[in-house]
Scaffold this motif. Structure first.
Motif, mmCIF file in Angstrom:
data_model
loop_
_atom_site.group_PDB
_atom_site.id
_atom_site.type_symbol
_atom_site.label_atom_id
_atom_site.label_comp_id
_atom_site.label_asym_id
_atom_site.label_seq_id
_atom_site.Cartn_x
_atom_site.Cartn_y
_atom_site.Cartn_z
ATOM 1 N N THR A 1 5.029 -4.849 -0.012
ATOM 2 C CA THR A 1 4.273 -4.219 1.072
ATOM 3 C C THR A 1 5.149 -3.200 1.800
ATOM 4 N N ASN A 2 4.524 -2.333 2.575
ATOM 5 C CA ASN A 2 5.255 -1.322 3.357
ATOM 6 C C ASN A 2 5.750 -1.904 4.673
ATOM 7 N N THR A 3 6.605 -2.916 4.548
ATOM 8 C CA THR A 3 7.154 -3.612 5.709
ATOM 9 C C THR A 3 8.631 -3.902 5.452
ATOM 10 N N THR A 4 9.322 -4.312 6.493
ATOM 11 C CA THR A 4 10.731 -4.686 6.345
ATOM 12 C C THR A 4 10.886 -5.745 5.265
ATOM 13 N N PRO A 5 11.845 -5.587 4.347
ATOM 14 C CA PRO A 5 12.060 -6.613 3.316
ATOM 15 C C PRO A 5 12.314 -7.977 3.942
ATOM 16 N N ALA B 1 -2.415 -6.021 -0.670
ATOM 17 C CA ALA B 1 -1.519 -5.318 -1.580
ATOM 18 C C ALA B 1 -1.775 -5.676 -3.031
ATOM 19 N N MET B 2 -2.295 -6.881 -3.298
ATOM 20 C CA MET B 2 -2.522 -7.310 -4.685
ATOM 21 C C MET B 2 -3.929 -7.044 -5.166
ATOM 22 N N ASP B 3 -4.744 -6.407 -4.319
ATOM 23 C CA ASP B 3 -6.091 -6.024 -4.738
ATOM 24 C C ASP B 3 -6.039 -4.798 -5.643
ATOM 25 N N ASP B 4 -7.012 -4.689 -6.523
ATOM 26 C CA ASP B 4 -7.143 -3.473 -7.324
ATOM 27 C C ASP B 4 -7.419 -2.293 -6.388
ATOM 28 N N GLY B 5 -6.762 -1.187 -6.656
ATOM 29 C CA GLY B 5 -6.968 -0.007 -5.842
ATOM 30 C C GLY B 5 -6.028 0.119 -4.668
ATOM 31 N N ALA B 6 -5.178 -0.887 -4.420
ATOM 32 C CA ALA B 6 -4.213 -0.786 -3.327
ATOM 33 C C ALA B 6 -3.159 0.251 -3.671
ATOM 34 N N PRO B 7 -2.630 0.974 -2.665
ATOM 35 C CA PRO B 7 -1.541 1.922 -2.946
ATOM 36 C C PRO B 7 -0.325 1.174 -3.496
ATOM 37 N N VAL B 8 0.241 1.673 -4.584
ATOM 38 C CA VAL B 8 1.342 1.000 -5.275
ATOM 39 C C VAL B 8 2.661 1.571 -4.795
ATOM 40 N N LEU B 9 3.559 0.702 -4.343
ATOM 41 C CA LEU B 9 4.838 1.158 -3.797
ATOM 42 C C LEU B 9 5.781 1.652 -4.875
ATOM 43 N N PHE B 10 5.744 0.999 -6.038
ATOM 44 C CA PHE B 10 6.613 1.379 -7.149
ATOM 45 C C PHE B 10 5.723 1.635 -8.367
ATOM 46 N N PRO B 11 5.282 2.887 -8.557
ATOM 47 C CA PRO B 11 4.360 3.181 -9.661
ATOM 48 C C PRO B 11 4.874 2.716 -11.013
ATOM 49 N N SER C 1 -2.206 -0.749 10.970
ATOM 50 C CA SER C 1 -2.648 -0.455 9.603
ATOM 51 C C SER C 1 -1.860 0.674 8.957
ATOM 52 N N PHE C 2 -1.107 1.435 9.759
ATOM 53 C CA PHE C 2 -0.277 2.506 9.219
ATOM 54 C C PHE C 2 1.164 2.060 8.986
ATOM 55 N N GLY C 3 1.441 0.776 9.178
ATOM 56 C CA GLY C 3 2.776 0.263 8.959
ATOM 57 C C GLY C 3 3.718 0.463 10.126
ATOM 58 N N ASN C 4 3.191 0.839 11.284
ATOM 59 C CA ASN C 4 4.034 0.990 12.468
ATOM 60 C C ASN C 4 4.298 -0.376 13.092
ATOM 61 N N PRO C 5 5.551 -0.717 13.360
ATOM 62 C CA PRO C 5 5.837 -2.011 13.987
ATOM 63 C C PRO C 5 5.288 -2.045 15.412
ATOM 64 N N LEU C 6 4.624 -3.128 15.751
ATOM 65 C CA LEU C 6 4.093 -3.327 17.095
ATOM 66 C C LEU C 6 4.961 -4.262 17.918
ATOM 67 N N THR C 7 5.977 -4.834 17.268
ATOM 68 C CA THR C 7 6.829 -5.835 17.927
ATOM 69 C C THR C 7 8.292 -5.487 17.675
ATOM 70 N N GLY C 8 8.653 -4.247 17.952
ATOM 71 C CA GLY C 8 9.962 -3.750 17.556
ATOM 72 C C GLY C 8 11.074 -3.967 18.555
ATOM 73 N N ASN C 9 10.796 -4.658 19.648
ATOM 74 C CA ASN C 9 11.847 -4.977 20.613
ATOM 75 C C ASN C 9 11.435 -6.222 21.380
ATOM 76 N N PHE C 10 12.304 -6.681 22.268
ATOM 77 C CA PHE C 10 12.027 -7.931 22.968
ATOM 78 C C PHE C 10 11.009 -7.784 24.101
ATOM 79 N N VAL D 1 0.106 -0.032 2.707
ATOM 80 C CA VAL D 1 -0.449 -1.385 2.646
ATOM 81 C C VAL D 1 0.556 -2.335 3.292
ATOM 82 N N VAL D 2 0.085 -3.085 4.285
ATOM 83 C CA VAL D 2 0.985 -3.989 5.002
ATOM 84 C C VAL D 2 0.607 -5.457 4.824
#
Length: 799
Positions: free
Chosen positions: A345-349, A138-148, A677-686, A132-133
């Motif tokens: 979320t499954n993103t950079t803190p 992420a706050m919806d019911d049924g979203a994958p929970v990062l810290f069970p 949607s898989f958490g892959n960065p699309l903007t990872g360089n300049f 979930v990104v």
């Protein structure tokens, strides 16, 4: 005062070293026998870490070791701020990876090339988990929970007491959903760290950090070392902007490796690594409702704010509280309700970035104000004038619990309108629309107030004069580009007459600088500068007493002649002593100088506490052209009128204004961190992340008004973040203003060509979306008093 160097345009004395390439950054240290660390990072956003195969890496030439979490034995830690025990971050991933870029192992080799080659052979066995990104998802019911163990993805949440009549006397309620886009800090120097063990067994850490003393404390805690066993040295730092505060996993791992291997270890992030691992910021979704009367005056403000804490909520999760704190803005409201929910979320803190919560507050207010102006048919400048706080209300207690120290909010707005030729701009805009020009003109305005030195009001300062007549300044605020050395040297020179170019600011070394709050929150001049000012006053007192003793005079008759840089009896300049003579005498006769403050020689040190925060303010105006056929936005002019209290050096202030405007414009038009949607960065360089150059900007028109604060002897407030705060909404408002006659009411940042073109197309097709939708269900649960597995934001008010 007459003849004072303060308030004059003194050139930066730190620049020659930087321009000639003589400045040393962490990667330039060249520690003898240093090993090089390279981190192996997760390539998936969420998964169970089943195993790490390091055998091939360990066998490669030059490799000294390959370490996983088990090999280092480090405990999970909290960086700059703790949210919940559940979110403690392992320095190297243990059982689960939670974002792309999370370190899972580290390779140490005799060269960085060999370390990188070996790191490329490490294979991670990861069982993929759902991702979930989006923070709302992420706050919806049924979203994958990062810290069970936490129960859900709500990292923290708070609700004000519901005020059912907050819009009771409003004729109109303007509503909008505004996305304050996630951005990367992207400092010129990526993150770096080096560590060694000295001859006494002490850990010596070299950090590209904004806050050396905080880093030392966090290292001590994580490594279970007493403070006397850790020294942190900050060489030159190539920009920080909030992202280099606190402690990162890489810093802790480098320190642990140096201790374990008993050899120097250095790590230098690549740009692509930095885009994944250094904290991101902003990342808010703001649901804003503004009550207005038909005459344009405001009643109440209600905000539901969704924040994104990333994979390990920490400092970034607290920043929405800073947004709430400044939501009163420059305006008079009868009531404010501000609810917050921060997601994992499954993103950079996320963490701090130039403004850290305050730009977001101004952005939501100024967008709502412009939307109200369009709804009511009132000019954007005029509606602001009708609602600005009056000059006679200061000090002003806001509805959100802070006290504005001083202000004159109409002055910068009126100055801005005059400088811009506002009425002429509006006439040109009307003429273009009447002609049907394809190049549309937009004019955007924003008024703001922000908080500086809001996280602590005390700072250390020291001054020492040497036998050669030069002086060294120590301060707990470390420099990384802002002009500290020049500013502090001006303060010392103003009282001593020692030339500015003979006064040096030492790099922060925690062995030499006893305490320090670091550099952040635009605190350096008002706190560090005031500490240096008071330390210089103490130094002058010592010098006068010493001169009186040497000249056999009454100390009351001894004066400093700033023009000649001497100390002597008033009216007897021939017998006056130079600072070099006094420093030499202090070294030869130590008993002749008061050393109660713990200094040696001719020196003084102290801590200054101004007792509270200061509140700079200002107004910005942007003029843009929008190509109706392509959506391309061109910034034609940007004017900033900022008030940071008393201006010590206009050149330094203007430099901060130019840099701040560039950062703010960049978010409005170019910058956004994106994930698939898989958490892959699309903007990872300049190549993919929009960082503009000077070619994308006009020459900014920057000006200042001066409303001193009563809280410090300089009368100074912060300026490092002010222009960022004012510029972003001014530019965004300008883009939307260019399209307002088509019916466009909002475009989210960044206002890219595609987004603007789509808005134009939707307006022409009659399919413009409603700028409002109901906030997520988490707020309804909060309002109903239902339990949410999160912590509140009370502690954030002090950060």
């Amino acid at each position: 005062m007459a003849g004072s160097i303060l308030g004059t345009r003194v050139l930066r004395t730190e620049d020659p070293e930087l321009l000639l390439g003589a400045a040393q950054y962490v990667d330039d240290l060249g520690l003898d026998g240093a090993l090089h660390a390279v981190f192996v990072r997760s390539e998936v956003a969420h998964g169970r870490l089943l195993g790490i195969d390091v055998d091939e890496a360990r066998s490669m030439p030059g490799v000294v070791g390959v370490f996983t979490a088990a090999g280092l034995g480090l405990r999970p830690f909290h960086g700059m701020a703790k949210v919940h025990d559940h979110f403690a971050r392992p320095p190297l991933a243990v059982d689960t990876v939670r974002f792309v870029g999370e370190p899972v192992a580290v390779v140490v080799a005799d060269t960085v090339v060999r370390a990188r080659d070996a790191a490329a052979t490490v294979v991670c066995d990861i069982e993929l988990l759902d991702v979930v990104v989006d923070p709302e998802d992420a706050m919806d019911d049924g979203a994958p929970v990062l810290f069970p163990e936490h129960g859900d993805n709500v990292a923290m949440a708070t609700t004000d007491v519901v005020q059912p009549d907050i819009f009771g006397d409003a004729d109109v309620v303007v509503r909008g959903r505004y996305v304050n886009s996630r951005v990367a800090v992207a400092p010129m120097e990526p993150h770096a760290a080096a560590a060694r063990v000295d001859g006494e067994g002490r850990l010596v850490m070299y950090g590209s950090t904004q806050m050396p003393h905080m880093l030392k404390g966090l290292l001590c805690r994580s490594l279970k070392l007493p403070p006397e066993q850790v020294q942190v040295i900050t060489p030159h730092v190539g920009g920080g902007f909030g992202g280099k505060a606190g402690m990162y996993p890489e810093q802790l791992v480098v320190a642990a490796l140096a201790l374990q291997l008993q050899r120097p270890v250095t790590w230098m992030s690549t740009r692509s690594e930095d885009m994944l691992a250094l904290a991101h910021s902003r990342a808010q979704v703001q649901y804003v409702e503004l009550g207005c009367r038909n005459d344009g005056t405001f009643t109440g403000l209600r905000v539901h704010l969704v924040g994104d804490g990333g994979a390990y909520p920490g400092m970034g999760a607290y920043l929405p509280a800073g947004t709430r704190r400044m939501s009163n803005g420059t305006y008079a409201f009868s009531g404010i309700q501000f609810d917050i929910a921060v997601a994992t979320t499954n993103t950079t803190p996320t963490g701090a970035y130039r403004g850290a919560g305050r730009p977001e507050a101004t952005a939501l207010l100024e967008r709502a104000v412009d939307q109200a102006a369009l709804t009511l048919g009132i000019d954007p400048v005029e509606i602001r004038r009708r609602n600005l706080l009056d000059d006679d209300v200061f000090p002003f207690d806001t509805l959100t619990g802070v006290t504005y120290d001083s202000g004159a909010y109409r002055t910068p707005l009126d100055t801005l309108v005059d400088l811009a030729g506002y009425d002429d701009l509006r006439r040109e805009q009307a003429a273009r629309r009447e002609r049907g020009d394809r190049m549309l003109l937009g004019i955007g305005v924003a008024a703001y107030v922000e908080i500086t030195a809001g996280g602590g009001s005390s700072e250390y300062g020291a001054v020492e004069v040497h036998p050669d007549g030069s002086a060294t300044v120590l301060a707990g605020t470390s420099a990384h580009g802002q002009g500290h050395q020049t500013a502090f040297a001006m303060i010392v020179s103003d009282q001593t007459g020692i030339p500015v170019d003979r006064i040096r600011l030492a790099a922060v070394d925690t062995d030499q600088v006893r305490t320090g709050g670091g550099t952040g929150g635009s605190r350096s001049l008002q706190l560090g500068g005031s500490a240096v000012m008071r330390a210089t006053e103490a130094l002058v007192t010592k010098a006068r007493d010493l001169a009186a003793r040497l000249l056999e005079a009454d100390p009351a008759d001894v004066v400093v002649d700033v023009a000649t840089g001497t100390v002597g009896v008033a009216g007897v300049p021939a017998n006056a002593l130079t600072w070099a003579q006094l420093a030499e005498a202090a070294a030869e006769q130590p008993d002749a100088v008061d050393h109660d403050d713990g200094t040696l020689g001719l020196a003084a040190q102290l801590d200054f506490d101004q007792g509270g925060a200061t509140f700079p303010f200002g107004a910005h105006l942007a003029v843009v052209e929008v190509d109706r056929d392509t959506g391309r936005v061109t910034l034609l002019r940007h004017l900033a009128v900022d008030d940071c209290g008393t201006v010590l050096n206009p050149l330094l202030v203007e430099g901060q204004q130019h840099g701040g405007v560039a950062a703010g414009v960049s978010q409005a038009l170019y910058e956004v961190v994106q994930y698939d949607s898989f958490g892959n960065p699309l903007t990872g360089n300049f190549m993919d992340y929009g960082i503009p150059s000077a070619a994308e900007f006009p020459s900014f028109e920057v000006h200042s008004t001066e409303t001193p604060t009563p809280l410090n002897p300089l009368g100074a407030k912060g300026i490092g973040e002010a222009s960022t705060i004012g510029s972003t909404p001014a530019v965004q408002n300008a883009v939307i203003d260019a399209l307002a006659h088509l019916g466009v009411r909002h475009i989210d940042m960044p206002c890219s060509s595609e987004r603007v073109w789509r808005a134009i197309r939707d307006a022409e097709d009659g399919t413009l979306p409603d700028p409002w939708r109901e906030p997520p269900g988490v707020f309804a649960r909060l309002a109903a008093g239902q339990e949410v597995d999160a912590v509140g934001l009370k502690a954030a008010e002090g950060i």
